[in-house]
Write an enzyme that holds these catalytic residues in place. Structure first.
Site, PDB file in Angstrom:
ATOM      1  N   SER A 189      28.548 -13.696  17.099  1.00 42.89           N
ATOM      2  CA  SER A 189      27.254 -13.828  16.418  1.00 42.89           C
ATOM      3  C   SER A 189      26.253 -14.656  17.227  1.00 42.89           C
ATOM      4  CB  SER A 189      27.444 -14.483  15.056  1.00 42.89           C
ATOM      5  OG  SER A 189      26.175 -14.746  14.479  1.00 42.89           O
ATOM      6  N   LYS A 199      29.121  -8.568   3.260  1.00 39.50           N
ATOM      7  CA  LYS A 199      27.808  -8.601   2.597  1.00 39.50           C
ATOM      8  C   LYS A 199      27.859  -8.104   1.153  1.00 39.50           C
ATOM      9  CE  LYS A 199      24.896  -8.199   6.709  1.00 39.50           C
ATOM     10  NZ  LYS A 199      23.769  -7.503   7.330  1.00 39.50           N
ATOM     11  N   GLU A 245      15.307 -10.153  -6.042  1.00 41.78           N
ATOM     12  CA  GLU A 245      15.040  -8.733  -6.299  1.00 41.78           C
ATOM     13  C   GLU A 245      15.429  -7.884  -5.072  1.00 41.78           C
ATOM     14  OE1 GLU A 245      14.345  -7.079  -8.769  1.00 41.78           O
ATOM     15  OE2 GLU A 245      13.117  -5.326  -8.292  1.00 41.78           O
ATOM     16  N   ASP A 281      17.451  -8.889   5.651  1.00 45.12           N
ATOM     17  CA  ASP A 281      17.455  -7.887   6.726  1.00 45.12           C
ATOM     18  C   ASP A 281      16.177  -7.037   6.725  1.00 45.12           C
ATOM     19  OD1 ASP A 281      19.929  -8.601   7.796  1.00 45.12           O
ATOM     20  OD2 ASP A 281      21.022  -7.325   6.398  1.00 45.12           O
ATOM     21  N   ALA A 339      22.356   6.458   5.859  1.00 46.03           N
ATOM     22  CA  ALA A 339      22.309   6.218   4.408  1.00 46.03           C
ATOM     23  C   ALA A 339      23.380   5.222   3.988  1.00 46.03           C
ATOM     24  CB  ALA A 339      22.478   7.538   3.662  1.00 46.03           C
ATOM     25  N   GLY A 340      23.799   4.369   4.917  1.00 43.99           N
ATOM     26  CA  GLY A 340      24.787   3.334   4.610  1.00 43.99           C
ATOM     27  C   GLY A 340      24.083   2.047   4.192  1.00 43.99           C
ATOM     28  N   ALA A 393      22.966  -0.448   5.915  1.00 43.84           N
ATOM     29  CA  ALA A 393      21.802  -0.854   6.709  1.00 43.84           C
ATOM     30  C   ALA A 393      20.540  -0.161   6.205  1.00 43.84           C
ATOM     31  CB  ALA A 393      22.038  -0.544   8.183  1.00 43.84           C
ATOM     32  N   MET A 420      17.956  -0.015  14.799  1.00 41.93           N
ATOM     33  CA  MET A 420      18.400  -1.304  14.243  1.00 41.93           C
ATOM     34  C   MET A 420      19.459  -1.951  15.136  1.00 41.93           C
ATOM     35  SD  MET A 420      18.626  -1.086  10.173  1.00 41.93           S
ATOM     36  CE  MET A 420      17.431  -0.264   9.160  1.00 41.93           C
TER      37      MET A 420
HETATM   38  P1  ATR Z   1      26.037   0.139   7.847  1.00 42.34           P
HETATM   39  O1  ATR Z   1      26.314  -1.008   6.938  1.00 42.34           O
HETATM   40  O2  ATR Z   1      25.825  -0.235   9.297  1.00 42.34           O
HETATM   41  O3  ATR Z   1      24.944   1.018   7.336  1.00 42.34           O
HETATM   42  P2  ATR Z   1      27.881   2.085   6.942  1.00 42.34           P
HETATM   43  O4  ATR Z   1      27.553   1.778   5.528  1.00 42.34           O
HETATM   44  O5  ATR Z   1      29.297   2.329   7.327  1.00 42.34           O
HETATM   45  O6  ATR Z   1      27.390   0.959   7.907  1.00 42.34           O
HETATM   46  O7  ATR Z   1      27.013   3.366   7.363  1.00 42.34           O
HETATM   47  C1  ATR Z   1      27.044   3.905   8.653  1.00 42.34           C
HETATM   48  C2  ATR Z   1      25.931   4.969   8.750  1.00 42.34           C
HETATM   49  O8  ATR Z   1      25.905   5.476  10.090  1.00 42.34           O
HETATM   50  C3  ATR Z   1      26.181   6.165   7.852  1.00 42.34           C
HETATM   51  O9  ATR Z   1      24.917   6.673   7.460  1.00 42.34           O
HETATM   52  C4  ATR Z   1      26.909   7.126   8.795  1.00 42.34           C
HETATM   53  O10 ATR Z   1      26.812   8.485   8.445  1.00 42.34           O
HETATM   54  P3  ATR Z   1      27.888   9.134   7.415  1.00 42.34           P
HETATM   55  O11 ATR Z   1      27.477   8.686   6.060  1.00 42.34           O
HETATM   56  O12 ATR Z   1      27.766  10.598   7.619  1.00 42.34           O
HETATM   57  O13 ATR Z   1      29.240   8.597   7.851  1.00 42.34           O
HETATM   58  C5  ATR Z   1      26.119   6.870  10.050  1.00 42.34           C
HETATM   59  N1  ATR Z   1      26.807   7.270  11.285  1.00 42.34           N
HETATM   60  C6  ATR Z   1      27.880   6.679  11.876  1.00 42.34           C
HETATM   61  N2  ATR Z   1      28.201   7.307  13.027  1.00 42.34           N
HETATM   62  C7  ATR Z   1      27.317   8.317  13.179  1.00 42.34           C
HETATM   63  C8  ATR Z   1      27.102   9.321  14.173  1.00 42.34           C
HETATM   64  N3  ATR Z   1      27.883   9.399  15.253  1.00 42.34           N
HETATM   65  N4  ATR Z   1      26.065  10.183  14.008  1.00 42.34           N
HETATM   66  C9  ATR Z   1      25.265  10.084  12.923  1.00 42.34           C
HETATM   67  N5  ATR Z   1      25.404   9.176  11.947  1.00 42.34           N
HETATM   68  C10 ATR Z   1      26.418   8.287  12.061  1.00 42.34           C
END
Ligand code: ATR
Length: 296
Positions: free
Chosen positions: A27, A78, A91, A115, A140-141, A143, A233
């Site tokens: 970190s 987190k 919020e 963030d 859509a994770g 982040a 990011m």
């Molecule tokens: P974070 O907290 O970093 O968002 P996460 O919740 O595990 O981690 O989400 C990872 C994101 O990166 C997801 O949107 C994932 O897509 P999927 O939902 O289809 O798994 C995306 N991701 C990871 N590797 C990828 C790749 N090689 N190409 C495109 N999207 C990717």
């Protein structure tokens, strides 16, 4: 948001802060907060707090019970931090579903997520006009989810969320609408191959973790409006695969997420100390250190 007033007293021992995670040794937060402390004249004792995967809550409780004043939370805790600070979330944190900043107020644990504010601050530093902006977000994770509210608050007109797994993008957009009921920004979703729908875009944000595999997300071409910015990011000593892809696709400017990292730290510093440090010189110093540490 309720924040502690700065309780720094000249000559007093510095308050104890840390970043908690697993792993956490890599970190940069201790370095960033030390620089903020120097810059603002607020003495800060900020360290690393490694926690066992099954011992997050116990580590947090122990830290605050022994006089600790604030924690940043990183992977993979987190969401657990969000649950822990449950009834006392800002919020931003409530909508983000994750907490990266913890502190205590009247003996109760509080949580925020800085963030998204860090991202918005960095986009502004880069000269982006967010009010009315049309934004494409890949990923859509956690982040992606964490930055929606601050982007919306900054006045974006449209956010199109695309993801490798399209259902997750749809679920995030639906959840956002349900949680906020807001008509603006217009939030839509689809698979990565639907990224051009509604484009071209003024800002394209990569919130996927694809760079970890040293590859860009499989986005179609033709995404960038005139003068558009591509923002990853993730960050590194070299332009990320997404930044290279964006340049090839005609993005006028590209940026990595080092500025977002400094921006989220600045907002945490503000929550804890009541003083907002200047991110710019700290970002410049980190950029120099990154280049020296990993020449390629
Ligand atoms: P974070 O907290 O970093 O968002 P996460 O919740 O595990 O981690 O989400 C990872 C994101 O990166 C997801 O949107 C994932 O897509 P999927 O939902 O289809 O798994 C995306 N991701 C990871 N590797 C990828 C790749 N090689 N190409 C495109 N999207 C990717």
């Amino acid at each position: 948001m309720t924040m502690p007033s700065s309780t720094h007293v000249a000559g007093a021992a510095p308050g104890r802060y840390a970043v908690i995670g697993n792993p956490v040794a890599h970190s940069r937060s201790p370095r960033i907060h030390a620089m903020f402390g120097e810059q603002t004249g607020i003495p800060v004792d900020y360290g690393l707090l490694p926690a066992p995967l099954d011992g997050f809550e116990a580590s947090v409780r122990e830290f605050f019970a022994s006089g600790g004043r604030g924690l940043n939370v990183t992977v993979p805790f987190k969401q657990e931090a969000w649950t822990l600070a449950g009834p006392r979330l800002s919020e931003r944190a409530r909508l983000a579903g994750a907490v990266n900043t913890l502190w205590q107020d009247d003996g109760a644990l509080r949580g925020c997520n800085t963030d998204g504010v860090g991202l918005v601050a960095d986009l502004r530093r880069l000269g982006v006009e967010l009010n009315g902006a049309r934004i494409l977000m890949a990923g859509a994770g956690g982040a992606a989810r964490g930055v929606l509210q601050p982007l919306a608050q900054a006045g974006c007109a449209r956010i199109h969320i695309v993801n490798r797994t399209a259902e997750k993008a749809h679920a995030l957009a639906t959840e956002w609408l349900r949680a906020t009921g807001a008509a603006s920004p217009a939030v839509s979703a689809g698979g990565l191959e639907e990224a051009h729908k509604g484009g071209p875009w003024e800002v394209v944000i990569n919130a996927t973790s694809s760079s970890l595999g040293d590859a860009p997300p499989a986005l179609p071409a033709g995404l960038y409006a005139d003068g558009a910015l591509a923002y990853d990011m993730m960050y590194g000593a070299q332009p990320t695969p997404f930044m290279r892809q964006a340049r090839d696709d005609g993005a006028a400017a590209t940026a990595d997420g080092l500025g977002m990292l400094v921006g989220q730290a600045a907002e945490s510093f503000f929550i804890w100390h009541g003083v907002r440090p200047d991110a710019e010189p700290v970002l410049a110093a980190l950029r120099r250190e990154l280049a020296t540490a990993a020449p390629r």
